[in-house]
Design a protein around this motif. Structure first.
Motif, PDB file in Angstrom:
ATOM      1  N   UNK A 280      -7.068   4.502  14.901  1.00  0.00           N
ATOM      2  CA  UNK A 280      -6.318   5.714  14.579  1.00  0.00           C
ATOM      3  C   UNK A 280      -5.003   5.792  15.351  1.00  0.00           C
ATOM      4  N   UNK A 281      -4.707   4.794  16.178  1.00  0.00           N
ATOM      5  CA  UNK A 281      -3.460   4.754  16.944  1.00  0.00           C
ATOM      6  C   UNK A 281      -2.381   4.046  16.141  1.00  0.00           C
ATOM      7  N   UNK A 282      -1.164   4.595  16.163  1.00  0.00           N
ATOM      8  CA  UNK A 282      -0.073   4.022  15.389  1.00  0.00           C
ATOM      9  C   UNK A 282       0.611   2.844  16.070  1.00  0.00           C
TER      10      UNK A 282
ATOM     11  N   UNK B 168       0.808  -1.218   0.000  1.00  0.00           N
ATOM     12  CA  UNK B 168       0.000   0.000   0.000  1.00  0.00           C
ATOM     13  C   UNK B 168       0.843   1.270   0.000  1.00  0.00           C
ATOM     14  N   UNK B 169       2.124   1.177   0.192  1.00  0.00           N
ATOM     15  CA  UNK B 169       3.009   2.339   0.213  1.00  0.00           C
ATOM     16  C   UNK B 169       4.060   2.184   1.285  1.00  0.00           C
TER      17      UNK B 169
ATOM     18  N   UNK C 217       1.553   4.740   5.017  1.00  0.00           N
ATOM     19  CA  UNK C 217       0.523   3.913   5.641  1.00  0.00           C
ATOM     20  C   UNK C 217       0.099   4.487   6.987  1.00  0.00           C
ATOM     21  N   UNK C 218       0.989   5.205   7.658  1.00  0.00           N
ATOM     22  CA  UNK C 218       0.614   5.876   8.909  1.00  0.00           C
ATOM     23  C   UNK C 218      -0.481   6.910   8.653  1.00  0.00           C
ATOM     24  N   UNK C 219      -0.453   7.549   7.481  1.00  0.00           N
ATOM     25  CA  UNK C 219      -1.497   8.512   7.125  1.00  0.00           C
ATOM     26  C   UNK C 219      -2.843   7.812   6.955  1.00  0.00           C
ATOM     27  N   UNK C 220      -2.843   6.608   6.377  1.00  0.00           N
ATOM     28  CA  UNK C 220      -4.080   5.826   6.272  1.00  0.00           C
ATOM     29  C   UNK C 220      -4.674   5.596   7.659  1.00  0.00           C
TER      30      UNK C 220
ATOM     31  N   UNK D  85      -8.504   2.857   8.176  1.00  0.00           N
ATOM     32  CA  UNK D  85      -8.176   1.458   8.470  1.00  0.00           C
ATOM     33  C   UNK D  85      -9.053   0.957   9.609  1.00  0.00           C
ATOM     34  N   UNK D  86      -9.597  -0.248   9.441  1.00  0.00           N
ATOM     35  CA  UNK D  86     -10.369  -0.885  10.510  1.00  0.00           C
ATOM     36  C   UNK D  86      -9.783  -2.254  10.807  1.00  0.00           C
TER      37      UNK D  86
END
Length: 104
Positions: A58-60, A35-36, A41-44, A50-51
């Protein structure tokens, strides 16, 4: 060689723990699926795209295990892709370099 798709929206797994005590970091798993970069992917993740098992993440720092959890990006299921390993042979007498200080 046949390539597997990254997403399989028809596959439905059972629900699991969103926090994921084992596995790998979510952004690393997303990046490994093509996906990149991990930063992309952190931006996703931070934008809520992302689910994990139906819950928006939304936590990294979240860790996931694709064999037990259902991860989706924009509603499409993320599928684990097998790792490929390449073995190369460099015969004697061949030089492999981008810069040769010896001028060969």
């Amino acid at each position: 060689m046949k390539r597997q798709p990254l997403f399989d929206p028809s596959d439905d797994d059972t629900e699991g723990d969103v926090t994921g005590s084992g596995g790998e970091r979510l952004q690393k798993v997303l990046a490994a699926s093509g996906l990149g970069s991990r930063r992309h992917c952190e931006e996703y993740i931070t934008t809520g795209r992302v689910t994990i098992d139906g819950k928006v993440v939304t936590d990294l720092g979240v860790k996931v295990d694709l064999s037990r959890q259902k991860v989706t990006v924009d509603g499409e299921k993320l599928k684990a892709s097998p790792k490929l390993h390449f073995v190369l042979n460099k015969p004697p007498g061949y030089l492999c370099t981008s810069k040769d200080p010896g001028g060969r």
